[in-house]
Design a protein around this motif. Structure first.
Motif, short mmCIF file in Angstrom:
data_model
loop_
_atom_site.label_atom_id
_atom_site.label_comp_id
_atom_site.label_asym_id
_atom_site.label_seq_id
_atom_site.Cartn_x
_atom_site.Cartn_y
_atom_site.Cartn_z
N GLY A 96 0.82 -1.20 0.00
CA GLY A 96 0.00 0.00 0.00
C GLY A 96 0.85 1.26 0.00
O GLY A 96 2.08 1.20 0.12
N PRO A 97 0.22 2.42 -0.12
CA PRO A 97 0.96 3.68 -0.16
C PRO A 97 1.72 3.93 1.14
O PRO A 97 1.18 3.74 2.23
CB PRO A 97 -0.13 4.73 -0.36
CG PRO A 97 -1.33 3.98 -0.86
CD PRO A 97 -1.23 2.61 -0.27
N PHE A 98 2.96 4.36 1.02
CA PHE A 98 3.78 4.60 2.21
C PHE A 98 3.14 5.64 3.13
O PHE A 98 3.13 5.47 4.36
CB PHE A 98 5.17 5.07 1.79
CG PHE A 98 6.02 5.53 2.94
CD1 PHE A 98 6.55 4.62 3.83
CD2 PHE A 98 6.28 6.88 3.14
CE1 PHE A 98 7.32 5.04 4.90
CE2 PHE A 98 7.04 7.30 4.21
CZ PHE A 98 7.57 6.39 5.10
N GLY A 198 -7.62 -6.25 -4.26
CA GLY A 198 -7.80 -6.18 -5.71
C GLY A 198 -6.87 -5.20 -6.39
O GLY A 198 -6.39 -5.47 -7.51
N THR A 199 -6.58 -4.08 -5.75
CA THR A 199 -5.70 -3.09 -6.35
C THR A 199 -4.28 -3.63 -6.46
O THR A 199 -3.63 -3.49 -7.51
CB THR A 199 -5.71 -1.79 -5.53
OG1 THR A 199 -7.04 -1.29 -5.47
CG2 THR A 199 -4.81 -0.74 -6.16
N LEU A 270 -6.94 3.84 -4.03
CA LEU A 270 -5.98 3.52 -2.98
C LEU A 270 -6.50 3.79 -1.58
O LEU A 270 -5.90 3.34 -0.60
CB LEU A 270 -4.68 4.30 -3.20
CG LEU A 270 -3.96 4.04 -4.53
CD1 LEU A 270 -2.68 4.85 -4.59
CD2 LEU A 270 -3.68 2.56 -4.71
N GLN A 271 -7.62 4.52 -1.47
CA GLN A 271 -8.17 4.80 -0.15
C GLN A 271 -8.76 3.53 0.45
O GLN A 271 -9.44 2.76 -0.22
CB GLN A 271 -9.26 5.87 -0.26
CG GLN A 271 -8.75 7.20 -0.80
CD GLN A 271 -7.70 7.81 0.09
OE1 GLN A 271 -7.82 7.78 1.31
NE2 GLN A 271 -6.65 8.37 -0.52
N GLY A 272 -8.49 3.33 1.73
CA GLY A 272 -9.10 2.20 2.43
C GLY A 272 -8.42 0.87 2.21
O GLY A 272 -8.99 -0.17 2.56
N MET A 273 -7.21 0.86 1.65
CA MET A 273 -6.51 -0.40 1.46
C MET A 273 -6.10 -0.98 2.81
O MET A 273 -5.84 -0.26 3.77
CB MET A 273 -5.25 -0.19 0.60
CG MET A 273 -5.51 0.08 -0.85
SD MET A 273 -3.96 0.12 -1.80
CE MET A 273 -3.38 -1.56 -1.55
N ARG A 274 -6.04 -2.32 2.88
CA ARG A 274 -5.56 -2.98 4.10
C ARG A 274 -4.10 -2.62 4.30
O ARG A 274 -3.31 -2.67 3.36
CB ARG A 274 -5.72 -4.49 3.97
CG ARG A 274 -5.37 -5.24 5.25
CD ARG A 274 -5.52 -6.74 5.06
NE ARG A 274 -5.35 -7.48 6.31
CZ ARG A 274 -4.18 -7.82 6.82
NH1 ARG A 274 -3.06 -7.48 6.19
NH2 ARG A 274 -4.11 -8.50 7.96
#
Length: 294
Positions: A96-98, A198-199, A270-274
């Motif tokens: 995920g995003p840093f 999924g992303t 990307l919002q709400g990724m685990r």
């Protein structure tokens, strides 16, 4: 390089409860090695040990705990009389995003993958010096090329690669050989756990061939075991990774350009990724730490 027979050799494998570690333990045992399994899942380790062909044992330990790993090294040597091979395999991952990452999970990836590998090496080097043995550090394609959404994992694997190369120069005169093993996306709980998002799954599928595939675990483990038999400095779980060494200097610029384009494309998703550790191994690590805190 000629092969060293594994019959009667004593091999230590960290992160041996599942995935790459479990498969390596099975294949080393099938070739006659005595195997010491180390990890955080005692029941799973016991089950794996029970399925091995020859003599084996299992030890519960967190690879980041220096005192615990020194204890394990002493007990393994007492049990088997020597240590010939150590495979520093234990690892976890998060994606995920840093900027949105969980600081604790991000730090844990560095602690397990990098610090845990150095703790393992420090604990077992005295025994390896006595046996003129072999330390194999499991790295990754992530050591060869950076990737967006994988900052902790890439940093940790680049770190263990550099550590192992440096260590090789330090201990070679003592007869200890040090190798680095590289794997691309391989069918393990960690990769399957990452693909649950999924992303992340779609981003990986958009990588250029052959990096966009998930590879079967068995053939990759066979290549690694062959590297252990040869005491190789470099071991490649997939054939094409060897060629990456020659172009790795160009990859940061290429990934930087292509990665920016992909981030713009996927930005709204990307919002709400685990943001925690992925896969069954990550869950086991979190459980073990929660139990320790309690």
């Amino acid at each position: 390089m000629s092969r060293v027979g594994l019959e009667g050799q004593v091999a230590v494998v960290t992160g041996a409860a599942r995935g790459v570690g479990e498969m390596l333990a099975r294949k080393l045992s099938a070739r006659g090695a005595k195997v010491a399994l180390v990890g955080l899942e005692p029941d799973a380790l016991k089950e794996v040990s029970g399925r091995l062909h020859g003599d084996s044992g299992h030890w519960y330990a967190d690879v980041t705990d220096h005192a615990a790993m020194v204890r394990v090294a002493g007990e393994v040597k007492e049990r088997f009389g020597k240590v010939d091979i150590v495979v520093a395999n234990a690892g976890v991952a998060t994606g995920g995003p840093f900027a949105d990452s969980d600081p604790d999970a991000w730090r844990r990836v560095i602690e397990v993958n990098l610090i845990g590998s150095t703790v393992t090496g420090r604990a077992f080097l005295p025994a390896l010096a006595q046996s003129r043995g072999y330390l194999l550090q499991i790295a990754s394609l992530a050591a060869l090329t950076p990737a967006p959404m994988m900052t902790a994992y890439c940093a940790s694997k680049a770190g263990v690669e550099a550590y192992a190369h440096s260590l090789r120069a330090e201990v070679g005169h003592q007869g200890v050989r040090v190798g680095v093993a590289y794997l691309s996306w391989t069918d393990t709980d960690m990769v399957r756990g990452a693909d649950q998002d999924g992303t992340m799954r779609e981003l990986r599928q958009r990588l250029p061939w052959p990096a966009n595939r998930t590879y079967p675990l068995g053939p990759a483990a066979e290549r690694i075991v062959a590297g252990i038999e040869r005491r190789s400095s470099h071991v490649y779980g997939q054939w094409w990774l060897r060629g990456m060494q020659g172009v790795r200097g160009c990859l940061p610029a290429l990934v930087g350009t292509v990665g920016q384009r992909e981030m713009r494309r996927f930005g709204p998703r990307l919002q709400g990724m685990r943001i925690g550790l992925v896969g069954a191994g990550g869950e086991a690590d979190e459980r073990a730490r929660a139990t320790h805190r309690d």
